[in-house]
Write an enzyme that holds these catalytic residues in place. Structure first.
Site, PDB file in Angstrom:
ATOM      1  N   ARG A  42       6.733  31.569  20.940  1.00  0.00           N
ATOM      2  CA  ARG A  42       7.757  32.328  21.652  1.00  0.00           C
ATOM      3  C   ARG A  42       7.211  33.691  22.107  1.00  0.00           C
ATOM      4  NH1 ARG A  42      13.530  34.818  20.884  1.00  0.00           N
ATOM      5  NH2 ARG A  42      14.437  33.911  22.751  1.00  0.00           N
ATOM      6  N   HIS A  44       7.242  34.817  25.948  1.00  0.00           N
ATOM      7  CA  HIS A  44       7.946  36.028  26.400  1.00  0.00           C
ATOM      8  C   HIS A  44       7.003  37.080  26.979  1.00  0.00           C
ATOM      9  CE1 HIS A  44      12.205  35.582  24.523  1.00  0.00           C
ATOM     10  NE2 HIS A  44      11.789  34.476  25.091  1.00  0.00           N
ATOM     11  N   HIS A  90      11.478  23.567  23.072  1.00  0.00           N
ATOM     12  CA  HIS A  90      12.582  23.686  22.111  1.00  0.00           C
ATOM     13  C   HIS A  90      12.627  22.526  21.111  1.00  0.00           C
ATOM     14  CE1 HIS A  90      15.095  26.926  24.412  1.00  0.00           C
ATOM     15  NE2 HIS A  90      13.999  27.395  23.846  1.00  0.00           N
ATOM     16  N   TRP A 100      16.718  22.624  17.134  1.00  0.00           N
ATOM     17  CA  TRP A 100      17.025  21.623  18.155  1.00  0.00           C
ATOM     18  C   TRP A 100      16.691  20.204  17.685  1.00  0.00           C
ATOM     19  CZ3 TRP A 100      14.977  26.426  19.291  1.00  0.00           C
ATOM     20  CH2 TRP A 100      15.644  27.211  20.257  1.00  0.00           C
TER      21      TRP A 100
END
Ligand code: DDH
Length: 288
Positions: A44, A48, A171, A187
């Site tokens: 992540r 990002h 995810h 998820w």
């Protein structure tokens, strides 16, 4: 009076493989974090760092590692990513020649491969830049929005529908944290292994609004342990997205190939490389 000999250290493939190995070793040693791995939060961080890219102005992207600084570190979307940056600090100390921006992306590559995902070929050459290069807030996707938002955000980076769906397959990994995004839960049932389960579950499970005080999200009716964000549900609601969701649910090889290609593109957005595209590095994983 002889001049002292000076040597400039020019890192090569083997040097980056050593950094990869050090990250992989730390990943497997620190298996007490979250669902048993720092892998998802490291991925992540890399996403990002890269996903702030704007192709029109050629600003943002992974070159610069400006998330080290406020205001970017304080952007709501980046809540919780300090854990990932701190995890990498000992690696930076052991290999001071690597820039933070190359290190964060290498950690993303390492996480995907160590969580049994596809190979992600890598190029080095990012430089660290100061806080004047921080991007404005709002460049990363907002999970409460719909398909037009997904297309606006990823279109700004230069991606098409197929790549948007492939990238969303990330995810399969990790979870939402109420103290970070406000959302809750994983998820998939295997949040530290990359598979196409995210797409299978999106299509096969029955999803309903979760009854709680938190933000609007979905839970699987059968076990009430899995979650989907409103933006995740768009990948089945929107016909053009759904075509690719169905493809990836059926064909894990197609998912791995498209995911790898799209992640390579994502991680390289806006970086002025000297290393040519046909000479990317492919790292050996710890279980190869
Ligand atoms: Fe994501 N993501 N993401 N995501 N993401 C969250 C967690 C993780 C959106 C929102 C959220 C991508 C796309 C989108 C990962 C990778 C990727 C969380 C929860 C939210 C919210 C954060 C928390 O509470 O800790 C939205 C919206 C989108 C979108 O496309 C519209 C993409 C493209 C990737 C990628 O890697 C290519 C990963 C991994 C996590 C799990 C983090 C963790 O700590 O676990």
């Amino acid at each position: 009076g002889q001049e002292p000999k000076r040597r400039i250290f020019v890192p090569r493939f083997g040097d980056y493989q050593k950094v990869y190995d050090a990250i992989a070793k730390r990943l497997h040693e620190h298996d007490n974090y979250d669902d048993g791995s720092y892998g998802p939060v490291l991925l992540r961080l890399a996403w990002h760092a890269s996903g702030t890219y704007d192709k029109l102005t050629n600003t943002g992207g992974s070159n610069g590692a400006t998330m080290r600084f406020a205001p970017e570190s304080d952007h709501g979307a980046n809540a919780g990513l300090k854990a990932a940056r701190d995890f990498l600090e000992p690696v930076k100390e052991a290999f001071p020649w690597i820039t933070y921006s190359d290190l964060w992306i290498l950690a993303g590559v390492c996480s995907i491969q160590e969580m049994q995902g596809p190979k992600i070929p890598y190029r080095a050459g990012r430089s660290d830049r100061d806080l004047s290069f921080c991007t404005p807030d709002g460049r990363l996707p907002d999970a409460s929005k719909d398909g037009s938002h997904i297309r606006a955000i990823f279109g700004r980076m230069g991606f098409g529908d197929r790549e948007m769906v492939a990238l969303s397959g990330a995810h399969a990994l990790g979870r939402c944290h109420t103290d970070r995004s406000g959302y809750h839960g994983p998820w998939t049932f295997s949040p530290t292994t990359l598979t196409n389960d995210y797409f299978k579950l999106l299509l096969d499970e029955k999803w309903a609004y979760k009854k709680w005080n938190g933000p609007k999200q979905f839970e699987d009716v059968k076990t009430k342990t899995l979650m989907m964000l409103p933006t995740d549900m768009e990948l089945v609601k929107d016909k053009a997205f759904r075509k690719y969701t169905e493809l990836y649910a059926k064909d894990n090889d197609a998912f791995f190939k498209d995911f790898s290609d799209a992640v390579v593109t994502l991680f390289e957005l806006g970086v002025p490389f000297e290393q040519p595209e046909d000479l990317r590095y492919t790292f050996k994983s710890s279980f190869d």
